[in-house]
Design a protein around this motif. Structure first.
Motif, PDB file in Angstrom:
ATOM      1  N   PRO A 110       0.827  -1.220   0.000  1.00 51.85           N
ATOM      2  CA  PRO A 110       0.000   0.000   0.000  1.00 51.85           C
ATOM      3  C   PRO A 110       0.858   1.266   0.000  1.00 51.85           C
ATOM      4  N   THR A 111       0.575   2.174  -0.935  1.00 55.72           N
ATOM      5  CA  THR A 111       1.294   3.450  -1.006  1.00 55.72           C
ATOM      6  C   THR A 111       0.306   4.574  -1.254  1.00 55.72           C
ATOM      7  N   THR A 112       0.765   5.781  -0.973  1.00 55.71           N
ATOM      8  CA  THR A 112      -0.025   6.975  -1.256  1.00 55.71           C
ATOM      9  C   THR A 112       0.099   7.293  -2.740  1.00 55.71           C
ATOM     10  N   GLY A 113      -0.653   8.270  -3.198  1.00 61.74           N
ATOM     11  CA  GLY A 113      -0.565   8.702  -4.585  1.00 61.74           C
ATOM     12  C   GLY A 113       0.819   9.207  -4.947  1.00 61.74           C
ATOM     13  N   SER A 114       1.551   9.733  -3.956  1.00 55.38           N
ATOM     14  CA  SER A 114       2.904  10.239  -4.224  1.00 55.38           C
ATOM     15  C   SER A 114       3.976   9.160  -4.065  1.00 55.38           C
ATOM     16  N   GLY A 115       3.576   7.916  -3.727  1.00 58.25           N
ATOM     17  CA  GLY A 115       4.548   6.824  -3.676  1.00 58.25           C
ATOM     18  C   GLY A 115       5.133   6.523  -2.314  1.00 58.25           C
ATOM     19  N   ASN A 116       4.630   7.138  -1.259  1.00 59.14           N
ATOM     20  CA  ASN A 116       5.088   6.806   0.088  1.00 59.14           C
ATOM     21  C   ASN A 116       4.294   5.620   0.623  1.00 59.14           C
ATOM     22  N   PRO A 117       4.940   4.721   1.373  1.00 61.73           N
ATOM     23  CA  PRO A 117       4.205   3.566   1.902  1.00 61.73           C
ATOM     24  C   PRO A 117       3.197   3.977   2.965  1.00 61.73           C
ATOM     25  N   LYS A 118       2.041   3.305   2.970  1.00 60.46           N
ATOM     26  CA  LYS A 118       1.020   3.513   4.002  1.00 60.46           C
ATOM     27  C   LYS A 118       1.206   2.434   5.058  1.00 60.46           C
ATOM     28  N   VAL A 119       2.114   2.658   5.985  1.00 60.63           N
ATOM     29  CA  VAL A 119       2.463   1.647   6.985  1.00 60.63           C
ATOM     30  C   VAL A 119       1.239   1.199   7.772  1.00 60.63           C
ATOM     31  N   GLY A 120       0.344   2.109   8.073  1.00 61.40           N
ATOM     32  CA  GLY A 120      -0.862   1.772   8.822  1.00 61.40           C
ATOM     33  C   GLY A 120      -1.806   0.856   8.058  1.00 61.40           C
ATOM     34  N   HIS A 121      -1.587   0.699   6.771  1.00 60.42           N
ATOM     35  CA  HIS A 121      -2.421  -0.176   5.945  1.00 60.42           C
ATOM     36  C   HIS A 121      -1.728  -1.486   5.596  1.00 60.42           C
ATOM     37  N   PHE A 122      -0.497  -1.706   6.105  1.00 62.08           N
ATOM     38  CA  PHE A 122       0.185  -2.981   5.863  1.00 62.08           C
ATOM     39  C   PHE A 122      -0.668  -4.099   6.452  1.00 62.08           C
ATOM     40  N   GLU A 123      -0.688  -5.244   5.788  1.00 61.89           N
ATOM     41  CA  GLU A 123      -1.578  -6.336   6.171  1.00 61.89           C
ATOM     42  C   GLU A 123      -1.239  -6.980   7.510  1.00 61.89           C
ATOM     43  N   HIS A 124      -0.003  -6.893   7.934  1.00 65.16           N
ATOM     44  CA  HIS A 124       0.442  -7.624   9.119  1.00 65.16           C
ATOM     45  C   HIS A 124       1.226  -6.700  10.039  1.00 65.16           C
ATOM     46  N   SER A 125       0.960  -6.814  11.346  1.00 67.30           N
ATOM     47  CA  SER A 125       1.692  -5.984  12.298  1.00 67.30           C
ATOM     48  C   SER A 125       1.697  -6.635  13.677  1.00 67.30           C
ATOM     49  N   THR A 126       2.667  -6.230  14.481  1.00 59.59           N
ATOM     50  CA  THR A 126       2.757  -6.674  15.873  1.00 59.59           C
ATOM     51  C   THR A 126       3.112  -5.479  16.736  1.00 59.59           C
ATOM     52  N   THR A 127       2.723  -5.524  17.997  1.00 63.09           N
ATOM     53  CA  THR A 127       3.236  -4.584  18.985  1.00 63.09           C
ATOM     54  C   THR A 127       3.699  -5.403  20.187  1.00 63.09           C
ATOM     55  N   HIS A 128       4.702  -4.905  20.881  1.00 68.96           N
ATOM     56  CA  HIS A 128       5.316  -5.665  21.970  1.00 68.96           C
ATOM     57  C   HIS A 128       5.559  -4.780  23.179  1.00 68.96           C
ATOM     58  N   ASN A 129       5.153  -5.280  24.337  1.00 70.53           N
ATOM     59  CA  ASN A 129       5.409  -4.594  25.592  1.00 70.53           C
ATOM     60  C   ASN A 129       5.644  -5.659  26.659  1.00 70.53           C
ATOM     61  N   PRO A 130       6.860  -5.910  27.082  1.00 69.42           N
ATOM     62  CA  PRO A 130       8.072  -5.166  26.741  1.00 69.42           C
ATOM     63  C   PRO A 130       8.565  -5.495  25.337  1.00 69.42           C
ATOM     64  N   ASP A 131       9.585  -4.742  24.904  1.00 67.66           N
ATOM     65  CA  ASP A 131      10.186  -4.951  23.589  1.00 67.66           C
ATOM     66  C   ASP A 131      10.746  -6.364  23.463  1.00 67.66           C
ATOM     67  N   VAL A 132      10.915  -6.804  22.209  1.00 66.77           N
ATOM     68  CA  VAL A 132      11.511  -8.104  21.917  1.00 66.77           C
ATOM     69  C   VAL A 132      12.695  -7.904  20.984  1.00 66.77           C
ATOM     70  N   ASN A 133      13.452  -8.965  20.755  1.00 73.31           N
ATOM     71  CA  ASN A 133      14.609  -8.896  19.860  1.00 73.31           C
ATOM     72  C   ASN A 133      14.410  -9.648  18.557  1.00 73.31           C
ATOM     73  N   THR A 134      13.359 -10.462  18.486  1.00 71.73           N
ATOM     74  CA  THR A 134      13.097 -11.250  17.276  1.00 71.73           C
ATOM     75  C   THR A 134      11.597 -11.309  17.009  1.00 71.73           C
ATOM     76  N   VAL A 135      11.228 -11.093  15.756  1.00 68.16           N
ATOM     77  CA  VAL A 135       9.850 -11.287  15.311  1.00 68.16           C
ATOM     78  C   VAL A 135       9.913 -12.004  13.974  1.00 68.16           C
ATOM     79  N   SER A 136       9.153 -13.101  13.827  1.00 70.55           N
ATOM     80  CA  SER A 136       9.140 -13.865  12.577  1.00 70.55           C
ATOM     81  C   SER A 136       7.726 -13.946  12.024  1.00 70.55           C
ATOM     82  N   TYR A 137       7.616 -13.712  10.737  1.00 69.20           N
ATOM     83  CA  TYR A 137       6.361 -13.855  10.005  1.00 69.20           C
ATOM     84  C   TYR A 137       6.481 -15.077   9.103  1.00 69.20           C
ATOM     85  N   TYR A 138       5.492 -15.952   9.137  1.00 66.88           N
ATOM     86  CA  TYR A 138       5.459 -17.154   8.306  1.00 66.88           C
ATOM     87  C   TYR A 138       4.366 -17.004   7.259  1.00 66.88           C
TER      88      TYR A 138
END
Length: 197
Positions: A110-138
């Motif tokens: 997903p990108t805007t009309g000017s070609g910048n990525p729309k990070v909030g529209h990416f299909e997959h996301s994670t949040t971590h509390n506390p932080d982590v050192n590894t995240v894997s997507y399968y």
């Protein structure tokens, strides 16, 4: 008393159903946004579990704040799954990740009309509390064509404070420093692994 027992039974049934679902990510400190049933997400270090015979298919730097190498983003094949793993260097950690992946010719990131990525529209996301050192997507590799592209974004913390980070690759057409990676499934072909004698 009867109502308490009924509620306890309902809670126990729900808990056992959720905890026994092997397709659910296992984590006590993460929230996942995953809109694709072909995806699984893990915060476990999978480097010792992969099916490839030696190194990942490809590795690129995870660039934080445009100037710092905060870690790596690697691609590997584990059975039928393509695995994209964010790993931080010492002194860096991951607070959140966002991933978009698809066939390059489809321009599916997903990108805007000017070609910048729309990070909030990416299909997959994670949040971590506390932080982590590894995240894997399968991802089930069968849904990809030979030539695929992905944008791997992260919110990281390190010696310079909180930073935005991207897997190092090709610049998006927009006016920021965001990047995407172009890759090939054949880079993960382990059929030609050397035979031990």
């Amino acid at each position: 008393m009867k109502n308490v027992s009924l509620y306890a039974f309902a809670f126990l049934t729900f808990f056992l159903t959720v905890s026994c679902d092997k397709d659910q990510p296992i984590s006590t400190n993460a929230e996942f946004n995953n809109t694709d049933p072909n995806f699984r997400i893990s915060t476990a270090d999978v480097s010792l579990q992969r099916a490839s015979y030696d190194e990942p298919c490809m590795v690129t730097n995870l660039i934080a704040g445009q100037h710092h190498i905060a870690g790596t983003v690697s691609v590997d094949l584990d059975g039928d799954d393509l695995v994209i793993t964010y790993t931080t260097n010492e002194n860096w950690s991951i607070q959140a990740t966002h991933l978009s992946i698809g066939n390059c010719e489809d321009k599916s990131i997903p990108t805007t009309g000017s070609g910048n990525p729309k990070v909030g529209h990416f299909e997959h996301s994670t949040t971590h509390n506390p932080d982590v050192n590894t995240v894997s997507y399968y991802l089930d590799a069968s849904v990809l064509q030979e030539n695929y592209c992905f944008a791997a974004h992260a919110e990281v913390n390190g010696p310079t404070g909180g930073e935005t980070a991207w897997a190092e690759g090709t610049d998006f057409a927009g006016n920021n420093w965001a990047m995407f990676v172009e890759a090939y499934l054949s880079d993960c072909n382990v059929d030609d692994a050397p035979v031990e004698k």
